[in-house]
Motif scaffolding. Structure first.
Motif, PDB file in Angstrom:
ATOM      1  N   ASP A 119     -86.570  19.242 -17.077  1.00  0.00           N
ATOM      2  CA  ASP A 119     -87.438  20.047 -16.597  1.00  0.00           C
ATOM      3  C   ASP A 119     -88.818  18.712 -17.337  1.00  0.00           C
ATOM      4  OD1 ASP A 119     -87.399  20.662 -19.342  1.00  0.00           O
ATOM      5  OD2 ASP A 119     -87.801  22.035 -19.327  1.00  0.00           O
ATOM      6  N   LYS A 120     -88.707  17.731 -18.149  1.00  0.00           N
ATOM      7  CA  LYS A 120     -89.432  16.901 -18.908  1.00  0.00           C
ATOM      8  C   LYS A 120     -90.406  15.772 -17.288  1.00  0.00           C
ATOM      9  CE  LYS A 120     -88.521  17.207 -23.618  1.00  0.00           C
ATOM     10  NZ  LYS A 120     -88.035  16.724 -24.434  1.00  0.00           N
ATOM     11  N   LEU A 121     -88.618  15.573 -16.376  1.00  0.00           N
ATOM     12  CA  LEU A 121     -89.416  15.086 -15.213  1.00  0.00           C
ATOM     13  C   LEU A 121     -89.936  15.795 -14.397  1.00  0.00           C
ATOM     14  CD1 LEU A 121     -85.637  13.077 -15.313  1.00  0.00           C
ATOM     15  CD2 LEU A 121     -88.374  12.313 -16.372  1.00  0.00           C
ATOM     16  N   ASN A 122     -90.988  15.124 -13.208  1.00  0.00           N
ATOM     17  CA  ASN A 122     -90.966  15.977 -12.015  1.00  0.00           C
ATOM     18  C   ASN A 122     -89.921  16.163 -11.072  1.00  0.00           C
ATOM     19  OD1 ASN A 122     -93.651  16.065 -13.218  1.00  0.00           O
ATOM     20  ND2 ASN A 122     -94.170  14.649 -12.108  1.00  0.00           N
ATOM     21  N   PRO A 123     -89.685  16.707 -10.040  1.00  0.00           N
ATOM     22  CA  PRO A 123     -89.078  16.281  -9.475  1.00  0.00           C
ATOM     23  C   PRO A 123     -89.376  15.363  -8.106  1.00  0.00           C
ATOM     24  CG  PRO A 123     -90.374  18.626  -8.481  1.00  0.00           C
ATOM     25  CD  PRO A 123     -90.349  17.898 -10.204  1.00  0.00           C
ATOM     26  N   GLY A 124     -88.804  15.588  -7.832  1.00  0.00           N
ATOM     27  CA  GLY A 124     -88.893  13.517  -6.708  1.00  0.00           C
ATOM     28  C   GLY A 124     -89.249  12.400  -6.665  1.00  0.00           C
ATOM     29  N   PHE A 125     -90.358  11.989  -6.076  1.00  0.00           N
ATOM     30  CA  PHE A 125     -91.044  10.846  -6.400  1.00  0.00           C
ATOM     31  C   PHE A 125     -92.015  10.757  -7.787  1.00  0.00           C
ATOM     32  CE2 PHE A 125     -89.321  10.483  -2.439  1.00  0.00           C
ATOM     33  CZ  PHE A 125     -88.012   8.940  -2.456  1.00  0.00           C
ATOM     34  N   THR A 126     -92.212  10.358  -8.813  1.00  0.00           N
ATOM     35  CA  THR A 126     -93.284  10.151  -9.087  1.00  0.00           C
ATOM     36  C   THR A 126     -93.355   8.145  -8.974  1.00  0.00           C
ATOM     37  OG1 THR A 126     -92.533  12.149 -10.861  1.00  0.00           O
ATOM     38  CG2 THR A 126     -94.321  10.652 -11.656  1.00  0.00           C
ATOM     39  N   LEU A 127     -94.734   8.494  -8.869  1.00  0.00           N
ATOM     40  CA  LEU A 127     -95.806   6.774  -9.416  1.00  0.00           C
ATOM     41  C   LEU A 127     -95.746   6.766 -10.475  1.00  0.00           C
ATOM     42  CD1 LEU A 127     -96.807   5.732  -5.857  1.00  0.00           C
ATOM     43  CD2 LEU A 127     -95.223   4.114  -7.276  1.00  0.00           C
ATOM     44  N   THR A 128     -96.046   5.873 -12.092  1.00  0.00           N
ATOM     45  CA  THR A 128     -96.255   6.190 -13.226  1.00  0.00           C
ATOM     46  C   THR A 128     -97.039   4.711 -12.956  1.00  0.00           C
ATOM     47  OG1 THR A 128     -94.474   4.683 -13.879  1.00  0.00           O
ATOM     48  CG2 THR A 128     -94.701   7.042 -14.282  1.00  0.00           C
ATOM     49  N   PRO A 129     -97.434   4.447 -13.967  1.00  0.00           N
ATOM     50  CA  PRO A 129     -98.468   2.771 -14.388  1.00  0.00           C
ATOM     51  C   PRO A 129     -97.206   1.808 -14.610  1.00  0.00           C
ATOM     52  CG  PRO A 129     -99.820   4.275 -15.575  1.00  0.00           C
ATOM     53  CD  PRO A 129     -98.243   5.455 -15.089  1.00  0.00           C
ATOM     54  N   GLU A 130     -95.911   2.471 -14.919  1.00  0.00           N
ATOM     55  CA  GLU A 130     -94.884   1.541 -15.967  1.00  0.00           C
ATOM     56  C   GLU A 130     -93.780   0.951 -14.068  1.00  0.00           C
ATOM     57  OE1 GLU A 130     -94.777  -0.757 -18.240  1.00  0.00           O
ATOM     58  OE2 GLU A 130     -96.281   0.489 -19.007  1.00  0.00           O
ATOM     59  N   GLY A 131     -94.087   1.795 -13.171  1.00  0.00           N
ATOM     60  CA  GLY A 131     -92.920   1.724 -12.025  1.00  0.00           C
ATOM     61  C   GLY A 131     -92.756   3.122 -11.255  1.00  0.00           C
ATOM     62  N   MET A 132     -91.783   3.499 -11.017  1.00  0.00           N
ATOM     63  CA  MET A 132     -91.320   4.993 -10.506  1.00  0.00           C
ATOM     64  C   MET A 132     -90.315   5.228 -11.102  1.00  0.00           C
ATOM     65  SD  MET A 132     -91.549   5.830  -6.349  1.00  0.00           S
ATOM     66  CE  MET A 132     -90.039   4.802  -5.847  1.00  0.00           C
ATOM     67  N   TYR A 133     -90.167   6.750 -10.775  1.00  0.00           N
ATOM     68  CA  TYR A 133     -88.703   7.211 -11.183  1.00  0.00           C
ATOM     69  C   TYR A 133     -89.003   9.001 -10.212  1.00  0.00           C
ATOM     70  CZ  TYR A 133     -90.671  11.142 -13.471  1.00  0.00           C
ATOM     71  OH  TYR A 133     -91.854  12.295 -13.952  1.00  0.00           O
ATOM     72  N   ILE A 134     -87.511   8.845 -10.366  1.00  0.00           N
ATOM     73  CA  ILE A 134     -86.962  10.001  -8.909  1.00  0.00           C
ATOM     74  C   ILE A 134     -86.024  10.538  -9.369  1.00  0.00           C
ATOM     75  CG2 ILE A 134     -86.167  10.074  -6.287  1.00  0.00           C
ATOM     76  CD1 ILE A 134     -86.287   7.305  -6.297  1.00  0.00           C
ATOM     77  N   ARG A 135     -86.145  11.935  -9.524  1.00  0.00           N
ATOM     78  CA  ARG A 135     -85.283  12.829  -9.288  1.00  0.00           C
ATOM     79  C   ARG A 135     -85.138  13.993  -9.026  1.00  0.00           C
ATOM     80  NH1 ARG A 135     -87.194  18.801 -12.447  1.00  0.00           N
ATOM     81  NH2 ARG A 135     -85.500  19.796 -12.234  1.00  0.00           N
ATOM     82  N   MET A 136     -83.897  13.731  -8.775  1.00  0.00           N
ATOM     83  CA  MET A 136     -83.165  14.050  -6.821  1.00  0.00           C
ATOM     84  C   MET A 136     -82.911  15.082  -6.857  1.00  0.00           C
ATOM     85  SD  MET A 136     -83.222  11.282  -5.347  1.00  0.00           S
ATOM     86  CE  MET A 136     -82.432   9.369  -5.488  1.00  0.00           C
ATOM     87  N   PRO A 137     -82.462  16.650  -6.021  1.00  0.00           N
ATOM     88  CA  PRO A 137     -82.298  17.455  -5.935  1.00  0.00           C
ATOM     89  C   PRO A 137     -81.250  18.204  -6.878  1.00  0.00           C
ATOM     90  CG  PRO A 137     -82.423  17.008  -3.830  1.00  0.00           C
ATOM     91  CD  PRO A 137     -82.686  15.294  -4.685  1.00  0.00           C
ATOM     92  N   ALA A 138     -79.642  16.815  -6.493  1.00  0.00           N
ATOM     93  CA  ALA A 138     -78.796  17.895  -7.283  1.00  0.00           C
ATOM     94  C   ALA A 138     -79.285  16.947  -9.039  1.00  0.00           C
ATOM     95  CB  ALA A 138     -77.541  16.609  -7.078  1.00  0.00           C
ATOM     96  N   ALA A 139     -78.168  17.915 -10.003  1.00  0.00           N
ATOM     97  CA  ALA A 139     -78.460  18.002 -11.134  1.00  0.00           C
ATOM     98  C   ALA A 139     -78.178  16.750 -11.416  1.00  0.00           C
ATOM     99  CB  ALA A 139     -77.724  19.400 -11.407  1.00  0.00           C
ATOM    100  N   GLY A 140     -78.884  16.399 -12.730  1.00  0.00           N
ATOM    101  CA  GLY A 140     -78.160  14.563 -12.870  1.00  0.00           C
ATOM    102  C   GLY A 140     -78.889  13.360 -13.055  1.00  0.00           C
TER     103      GLY A 140
END
Length: 503
Positions: free
Chosen positions: A209-230
């Motif tokens: 839950d520390k990660l936003n769901p979906g696509f998150t652009l940051t000053p360092e790149g991008m991360y994606i928390r997908m719908p499936a757990a983990g």
């Protein structure tokens, strides 16, 4: 000797095999992997998006039902049903498109259709549906075969795998970004160096839950928390320094994820992980002698925007009927060369589409300024519709030498008033003549190509103002006649794509 040997039993290779099998060609598919169903091809890691032109291709060959069934059961991003939250219709550089903001009426020549404009599926479901159809068509698939040689002359090509030889009239490389066929046949592969290393993984994340769901652009790149757990993705702008041959460890991925996300998220266990880059490469031509390329063997792009699979399906659809006609001796002169001429620009666009996204995601002030402009544009109905049109493939138009704007596009979902749909008419892989005016003269002209064309006549629910259309086996409109169809222009178009009717 087979008519064609296809190297690679992924979606592109199997779709092409089915197209050739529909035309009665003898086809052998060689696949390096000994068994299907790897974890990288099943959900969630094998999850992929299909857009409207690819969906239409599966639908018009009677292959869509298993994909729809799986899509209905796939998990969605957390909160996707919350009021006011965007309904995902794709993304550009991680900026989500809201499906509610897509103006479907503005898409060129779009007609209402019972099938969706986009859906999520998995590679194993696509491959299973295609493999079942291929088997019914007499296509042979041999697994555990690693190709290590290829020779050709003017009459045949021989694919080598260890002590075994597989002669054929044609060979097609559908064997991915590190294609053996591309290398062995001497294709030139050119493009641009990577800007980032991407990671995809399945991990245990107790504090996800520390990660936003979906696509998150940051000053360092991008991360994606997908719908499936983990299930997570990360893009780290390191110039592609983390080579794919290195093992992705839990410690390394956690360090990258923390830096990119700006959180102290913890990975307690890493179940599966792999890395990739945004290297953008393309073969300078898709044909050398009796060797051809399709899919990732012809072009590699980053996963941004989901263009890899969709572009590959388009390659297979375009190549299939042209190669089949060539094998059957029914092709007019130069037909097979139009494959590279039509599909190479589409592949080049896909490379540029992902390059543009990467350029706007770079962790520097200039790119971040561009991101702000893009967010403003994609927050408008016009901007969202523009990007969706590009993603969906509906903007693709081949130059077929006609000024009529429908010619060269994927045919809309025409339906006659008696209920007959274009999907009903294209199941057997033949071209179609839709005569909305029931012109007796046009019926007589079309009859000359009866083996290649299916003729259907009658009023349409919406004919878009055309009296008749000629649709190639790949679903592309090759000719459109206005009121009082010109038989001479129809016959010229038919000869161009289907040869002399007397042959």
């Amino acid at each position: 000797m087979h008519d064609a040997v296809i190297v690679g039993a992924g979606p592109v290779g199997l779709f092409l095999a089915c197209e050739l099998g529909l035309a009665g060609c003898s086809v052998l598919v060689l696949e390096r992997e000994p068994e299907p169903g790897s974890p990288w091809r099943t959900a969630p890691l094998g999850r992929r998006g299909l857009f409207s032109t690819s969906i239409a291709a599966f639908d018009r060959r009677g292959l869509l039902e298993p994909l729809l069934a799986e899509a209905a059961g796939l998990p969605r991003f957390a909160g996707a049903d919350e009021p006011g939250r965007p309904r995902l219709a794709g993304h550009f550089a991680g900026i989500v498109l809201d499906a509610a903001d897509v103006d479907l009426a503005a898409l060129p020549f779009r007609l209402p259709s019972p099938v969706p404009d986009a859906l999520m599926t998995s590679l194993d479901t696509v491959e299973a549906a295609l493999a079942e159809r291929a088997a019914k068509l007499g296509v042979e698939v041999r697994r555990g075969v690693a190709v290590d040689g290829l020779t050709q002359d003017g009459e045949q090509v021989v694919v080598h795998a260890g002590e075994h030889e597989y002669p054929a009239r044609w060979a097609v490389g559908c064997d991915g970004g590190r294609s053996a066929v591309r290398r062995l046949a001497g294709f030139e592969f050119a493009g641009t160096a990577p800007q980032f290393t991407g990671y995809v993984a399945l991990a245990t994340i107790p504090d996800a839950d520390k990660l936003n769901p979906g696509f998150t652009l940051t000053p360092e790149g991008m991360y994606i928390r997908m719908p499936a757990a983990g299930h997570i993705g990360v893009m780290d702008f390191d110039g592609g320094a983390f080579d794919r041959s290195q093992e992705v460890t839990r410690e390394h991925l956690q360090e990258v994820l923390r830096r990119v996300s700006g959180t102290d998220v913890t990975l307690t266990e890493l179940h599966l992980a792999s890395s990739y880059t945004d290297r953008a490469m393309q073969a300078t031509t898709y044909r050398r002698g009796r060797g051809l390329l399709a899919g990732d063997a012809a072009h590699i792009v980053s996963p941004l925007g989901g263009q890899g699979l969709n572009t590959g399906i388009g390659d297979a659809l375009d190549l299939g009927w042209k190669l089949a006609a060539t094998i059957r001796g029914r092709a007019p002169e130069g037909l097979l060369d139009t494959y590279s001429r039509e599909r190479h620009p589409v592949g080049a666009w896909a490379l540029d589409w992902t390059r543009a996204q990467v350029a706007s995601m770079r962790p520097d002030p200039h790119a971040q300024a561009v991101q702000g402009v893009l967010r403003d544009l994609l927050g408008t109905r016009e901007g969202t519709t523009y990007v969706f049109e590009k993603l969906s493939g509906t903007s693709v138009r081949y130059d077929l030498g006609s000024t009529r704007p429908l010619v060269g596009r994927t045919a809309p979902a025409f339906r006659l008033e008696d209920g007959t749909s274009l999907t009903d008419l294209m199941q057997d892989g033949r071209g179609v003549v839709l005569d909305f005016s029931a012109d007796a003269g046009l019926r007589a002209s079309a009859a000359a190509w009866e083996g290649d064309l299916r003729y259907a006549a009658g009023p349409a629910e919406n004919d878009l103002g055309f009296a008749a259309v000629l649709i190639r086996p790949d679903g592309v409109v090759a000719w459109a006649g206005e009121r009082g169809p010109d038989r001479d222009s129809f016959e010229r178009a038919a000869r161009r794509w289907f040869g002399d009717a007397s042959v």
